[in-house]
Write a protein that holds these residues in place. Structure first.
Motif, PDB file in Angstrom:
ATOM      1  N   THR A  53       0.853  -1.193   0.000  1.00 14.19           N
ATOM      2  CA  THR A  53       0.000   0.000   0.000  1.00 14.19           C
ATOM      3  C   THR A  53       0.883   1.234   0.000  1.00 14.19           C
ATOM      4  O   THR A  53       2.107   1.129   0.107  1.00 14.19           O
ATOM      5  CB  THR A  53      -0.950   0.003   1.211  1.00 14.19           C
ATOM      6  OG1 THR A  53      -2.012   0.930   0.953  1.00 14.19           O
ATOM      7  CG2 THR A  53      -0.256   0.376   2.512  1.00 14.19           C
ATOM      8  N   GLU A  54       0.255   2.409  -0.132  1.00 12.90           N
ATOM      9  CA  GLU A  54       0.991   3.675  -0.013  1.00 12.90           C
ATOM     10  C   GLU A  54       0.299   4.425   1.107  1.00 12.90           C
ATOM     11  O   GLU A  54      -0.807   4.939   0.928  1.00 12.90           O
ATOM     12  CB  GLU A  54       0.941   4.437  -1.337  1.00 12.90           C
ATOM     13  CG  GLU A  54       1.871   5.637  -1.370  1.00 12.90           C
ATOM     14  CD  GLU A  54       1.334   6.835  -0.600  1.00 12.90           C
ATOM     15  OE1 GLU A  54       1.993   7.254   0.369  1.00 12.90           O
ATOM     16  OE2 GLU A  54       0.260   7.342  -0.958  1.00 12.90           O
ATOM     17  N   ALA A  55       0.954   4.448   2.267  1.00 12.59           N
ATOM     18  CA  ALA A  55       0.244   4.783   3.500  1.00 12.59           C
ATOM     19  C   ALA A  55       0.280   6.257   3.906  1.00 12.59           C
ATOM     20  O   ALA A  55       0.519   6.586   5.063  1.00 12.59           O
ATOM     21  CB  ALA A  55       0.760   3.910   4.634  1.00 12.59           C
ATOM     22  N   THR A  56       0.007   7.154   2.941  1.00 12.98           N
ATOM     23  CA  THR A  56      -0.203   8.558   3.336  1.00 12.98           C
ATOM     24  C   THR A  56      -1.543   9.015   2.776  1.00 12.98           C
ATOM     25  O   THR A  56      -1.709  10.163   2.378  1.00 12.98           O
ATOM     26  CB  THR A  56       0.919   9.491   2.817  1.00 12.98           C
ATOM     27  OG1 THR A  56       0.911   9.459   1.374  1.00 12.98           O
ATOM     28  CG2 THR A  56       2.279   9.085   3.335  1.00 12.98           C
ATOM     29  N   TYR A  57      -2.501   8.106   2.718  1.00 13.57           N
ATOM     30  CA  TYR A  57      -3.733   8.355   2.000  1.00 13.57           C
ATOM     31  C   TYR A  57      -4.941   8.159   2.908  1.00 13.57           C
ATOM     32  O   TYR A  57      -5.787   7.288   2.679  1.00 13.57           O
ATOM     33  CB  TYR A  57      -3.773   7.424   0.778  1.00 13.57           C
ATOM     34  CG  TYR A  57      -4.414   8.029  -0.443  1.00 13.57           C
ATOM     35  CD1 TYR A  57      -3.966   9.236  -0.964  1.00 13.57           C
ATOM     36  CD2 TYR A  57      -5.460   7.395  -1.092  1.00 13.57           C
ATOM     37  CE1 TYR A  57      -4.539   9.790  -2.100  1.00 13.57           C
ATOM     38  CE2 TYR A  57      -6.048   7.932  -2.228  1.00 13.57           C
ATOM     39  CZ  TYR A  57      -5.579   9.138  -2.722  1.00 13.57           C
ATOM     40  OH  TYR A  57      -6.146   9.681  -3.847  1.00 13.57           O
ATOM     41  N   ASN A  64      -0.491   5.384  12.161  1.00 13.93           N
ATOM     42  CA  ASN A  64      -0.762   5.889  13.511  1.00 13.93           C
ATOM     43  C   ASN A  64       0.497   6.557  14.038  1.00 13.93           C
ATOM     44  O   ASN A  64       1.579   6.405  13.449  1.00 13.93           O
ATOM     45  CB  ASN A  64      -1.087   4.720  14.451  1.00 13.93           C
ATOM     46  CG  ASN A  64      -2.471   4.165  14.208  1.00 13.93           C
ATOM     47  OD1 ASN A  64      -3.435   4.916  14.109  1.00 13.93           O
ATOM     48  ND2 ASN A  64      -2.568   2.841  14.138  1.00 13.93           N
ATOM     49  N   ALA A  65       0.367   7.247  15.174  1.00 10.35           N
ATOM     50  CA  ALA A  65       1.536   7.913  15.771  1.00 10.35           C
ATOM     51  C   ALA A  65       2.668   6.913  16.035  1.00 10.35           C
ATOM     52  O   ALA A  65       3.846   7.254  15.926  1.00 10.35           O
ATOM     53  CB  ALA A  65       1.120   8.611  17.059  1.00 10.35           C
ATOM     54  N   ASP A  66       2.317   5.669  16.358  1.00 10.18           N
ATOM     55  CA  ASP A  66       3.355   4.667  16.657  1.00 10.18           C
ATOM     56  C   ASP A  66       3.905   3.997  15.390  1.00 10.18           C
ATOM     57  O   ASP A  66       4.707   3.065  15.473  1.00 10.18           O
ATOM     58  CB  ASP A  66       2.818   3.607  17.630  1.00 10.18           C
ATOM     59  CG  ASP A  66       1.724   2.741  16.993  1.00 10.18           C
ATOM     60  OD1 ASP A  66       1.372   2.976  15.819  1.00 10.18           O
ATOM     61  OD2 ASP A  66       1.224   1.825  17.677  1.00 10.18           O
ATOM     62  N   GLY A  67       3.470   4.462  14.235  1.00 10.20           N
ATOM     63  CA  GLY A  67       4.002   3.916  12.980  1.00 10.20           C
ATOM     64  C   GLY A  67       3.199   2.749  12.424  1.00 10.20           C
ATOM     65  O   GLY A  67       3.375   2.373  11.269  1.00 10.20           O
ATOM     66  N   SER A  68       2.293   2.181  13.221  1.00  5.98           N
ATOM     67  CA  SER A  68       1.474   1.072  12.709  1.00  5.98           C
ATOM     68  C   SER A  68       0.485   1.625  11.676  1.00  5.98           C
ATOM     69  O   SER A  68       0.080   2.785  11.755  1.00  5.98           O
ATOM     70  CB  SER A  68       0.741   0.383  13.856  1.00  5.98           C
ATOM     71  OG  SER A  68      -0.106   1.306  14.492  1.00  5.98           O
ATOM     72  N   LEU A  69       0.118   0.788  10.711  1.00 10.07           N
ATOM     73  CA  LEU A  69      -0.744   1.270   9.629  1.00 10.07           C
ATOM     74  C   LEU A  69      -2.214   0.999   9.937  1.00 10.07           C
ATOM     75  O   LEU A  69      -2.562  -0.012  10.532  1.00 10.07           O
ATOM     76  CB  LEU A  69      -0.341   0.604   8.311  1.00 10.07           C
ATOM     77  CG  LEU A  69       1.113   0.837   7.886  1.00 10.07           C
ATOM     78  CD1 LEU A  69       1.381   0.230   6.516  1.00 10.07           C
ATOM     79  CD2 LEU A  69       1.481   2.316   7.887  1.00 10.07           C
ATOM     80  N   THR A  70      -3.058   1.926   9.511  1.00  5.08           N
ATOM     81  CA  THR A  70      -4.482   1.808   9.779  1.00  5.08           C
ATOM     82  C   THR A  70      -5.271   2.415   8.619  1.00  5.08           C
ATOM     83  O   THR A  70      -4.692   2.884   7.655  1.00  5.08           O
ATOM     84  CB  THR A  70      -4.836   2.491  11.131  1.00  5.08           C
ATOM     85  OG1 THR A  70      -6.162   2.143  11.490  1.00  5.08           O
ATOM     86  CG2 THR A  70      -4.706   4.001  11.054  1.00  5.08           C
ATOM     87  N   VAL A  89      -1.498 -11.050   8.042  1.00  7.31           N
ATOM     88  CA  VAL A  89      -1.574 -10.129   6.910  1.00  7.31           C
ATOM     89  C   VAL A  89      -0.537  -9.037   7.175  1.00  7.31           C
ATOM     90  O   VAL A  89      -0.637  -8.307   8.151  1.00  7.31           O
ATOM     91  CB  VAL A  89      -2.994  -9.513   6.794  1.00  7.31           C
ATOM     92  CG1 VAL A  89      -3.031  -8.466   5.692  1.00  7.31           C
ATOM     93  CG2 VAL A  89      -4.034 -10.597   6.541  1.00  7.31           C
ATOM     94  N   GLU A  90       0.459  -8.986   6.310  1.00  6.56           N
ATOM     95  CA  GLU A  90       1.545  -8.017   6.498  1.00  6.56           C
ATOM     96  C   GLU A  90       1.332  -6.867   5.514  1.00  6.56           C
ATOM     97  O   GLU A  90       1.320  -7.084   4.301  1.00  6.56           O
ATOM     98  CB  GLU A  90       2.881  -8.716   6.217  1.00  6.56           C
ATOM     99  CG  GLU A  90       4.091  -7.864   6.502  1.00  6.56           C
ATOM    100  CD  GLU A  90       5.387  -8.535   6.034  1.00  6.56           C
ATOM    101  OE1 GLU A  90       6.440  -7.915   6.171  1.00  6.56           O
ATOM    102  OE2 GLU A  90       5.333  -9.669   5.519  1.00  6.56           O
ATOM    103  N   VAL A  91       1.137  -5.661   6.036  1.00  8.25           N
ATOM    104  CA  VAL A  91       0.895  -4.516   5.157  1.00  8.25           C
ATOM    105  C   VAL A  91       2.186  -3.721   5.013  1.00  8.25           C
ATOM    106  O   VAL A  91       2.762  -3.265   6.001  1.00  8.25           O
ATOM    107  CB  VAL A  91      -0.262  -3.635   5.684  1.00  8.25           C
ATOM    108  CG1 VAL A  91      -0.577  -2.529   4.686  1.00  8.25           C
ATOM    109  CG2 VAL A  91      -1.514  -4.476   5.938  1.00  8.25           C
ATOM    110  N   ILE A  92       2.646  -3.601   3.776  1.00 12.98           N
ATOM    111  CA  ILE A  92       3.958  -3.014   3.503  1.00 12.98           C
ATOM    112  C   ILE A  92       3.784  -1.683   2.775  1.00 12.98           C
ATOM    113  O   ILE A  92       3.089  -1.603   1.761  1.00 12.98           O
ATOM    114  CB  ILE A  92       4.801  -3.986   2.636  1.00 12.98           C
ATOM    115  CG1 ILE A  92       4.869  -5.358   3.326  1.00 12.98           C
ATOM    116  CG2 ILE A  92       6.191  -3.432   2.351  1.00 12.98           C
ATOM    117  CD1 ILE A  92       5.170  -6.509   2.375  1.00 12.98           C
ATOM    118  N   ASN A  93       4.430  -0.645   3.308  1.00 12.66           N
ATOM    119  CA  ASN A  93       4.305   0.695   2.743  1.00 12.66           C
ATOM    120  C   ASN A  93       5.345   0.928   1.642  1.00 12.66           C
ATOM    121  O   ASN A  93       6.519   0.632   1.841  1.00 12.66           O
ATOM    122  CB  ASN A  93       4.501   1.709   3.885  1.00 12.66           C
ATOM    123  CG  ASN A  93       4.191   3.117   3.465  1.00 12.66           C
ATOM    124  OD1 ASN A  93       3.516   3.358   2.468  1.00 12.66           O
ATOM    125  ND2 ASN A  93       4.690   4.074   4.236  1.00 12.66           N
TER     126      ASN A  93
END
Ligand code: GLN
Length: 274
Positions: A53-57, A64-70, A89-93
């Protein structure tokens, strides 16, 4: 294949071997129940679904603040992966324009990234059934609202967008050669605020989330016009029908059992920030 154990003693022997392979859970299980049948599944490597994924969307995928993706997509693919029987399920940025190359080179198994199903992309990957209906809109500075009452008025002006997106393609049609493309959407928003461009062409749900949820959207508004009709799909490697079938089946189950609606409500029915 199944490993049949005929005595308690032998169960423990199996169990110790499994421990050396790192499957401590199976050891505990075998030791507790003594004689039992160990199915192929229990001795197989834990299976992980690798998702790009591209996690700035936000609100689809962000950190999240702790770096985990949501976000909506992240919760949806985790739920689909669980339905499909994956242990993890591993979500990779990664950069948006790197997602399809990453799937083509098998670095990831699937993509969920608010990615619009387009003919061009469908030549390189296969898409799931659509899971979200979207479209593009344009953000401008409030102070320019009278100058740009509609998107037509923006034609030929400098526009901002994210690299490799449908927003960037549409911006290029509106203002050929005058598009500044950024790796992430937040950079495009900042450029608008810094007056480096007159408008940001981007997916409407992300624009609306930015306007209603982010303090950084102060002084920014939307031209009230939807430019395109787009549908998001989950992508797999071309020809990977086995995974595609699992993802479609998982998505259908989540739609039928109300989980999709729950996740949708959580991310798209938010109160405005003020
Ligand atoms: N939906 C747009 C596209 O597919 C934007 C996606 C994104 O920036 N994550 O091009």
């Amino acid at each position: 294949m199944g490993l049949e154990c005929v005595s308690r003693g032998r169960a423990l022997v199996f169990a110790m071997k499994l421990k050396f392979n790192g499957l401590f859970k199976t050891l505990a299980c075998a030791a507790a129940f003594g004689c039992m049948s160990l199915s192929a599944a229990s001795v197989a490597e834990a299976e992980t679904l690798r998702v790009g994924t591209e996690a700035t969307y936000a609100p689809f995928e962000f950190a999240n603040a702790d770096g985990s993706l949501t976000g909506f997509d992240v919760e949806l693919i985790r739920a689909i992966g669980k339905e499909a029987g994956y242990d993890d399920v591993e979500v990779i940025n990664m950069p948006f324009d790197g997602l399809i190359p990453a799937i083509m080179t098998s670095q990831i198994d699937t993509i969920i990234a608010a990615m619009t199903i387009t003919e061009e992309r469908a030549k390189r990957v296969d898409f799931s059934e659509p899971y979200y209906t979207s479209g593009l809109s344009v953000l401008i500075l409030e102070e320019n609202a009278a100058k740009y009452p509609n998107v037509n008025a923006l034609k030929g002006q400098a526009l901002c967008a994210q690299i490799g997106t449908t927003g960037a393609m549409t911006a290029e049609k509106l203002s050929p050669g005058k598009v500044k493309a950024f790796n992430t959407e937040p950079e495009a928003f900042m450029e608008l605020k810094a007056k480096g461009c007159e408008g940001v062409v981007n997916d409407r749900p992300i624009n609306l989330y930015f306007l209603s949820q982010s303090d950084a959207s102060e002084g920014v508004t939307e031209i009230n016009e939807i430019l395109t009709a787009e549908k998001y799909g989950i992508a797999v490697r071309k020809g990977n029908t086995e995974l595609l079938d699992k993802l479609n089946a998982g998505l259908k189950t989540l739609r039928d059992n109300g989980t999709y609606d729950q996740i949708y409500q959580k991310w798209f029915k938010l109160a405005p920030k003020d």
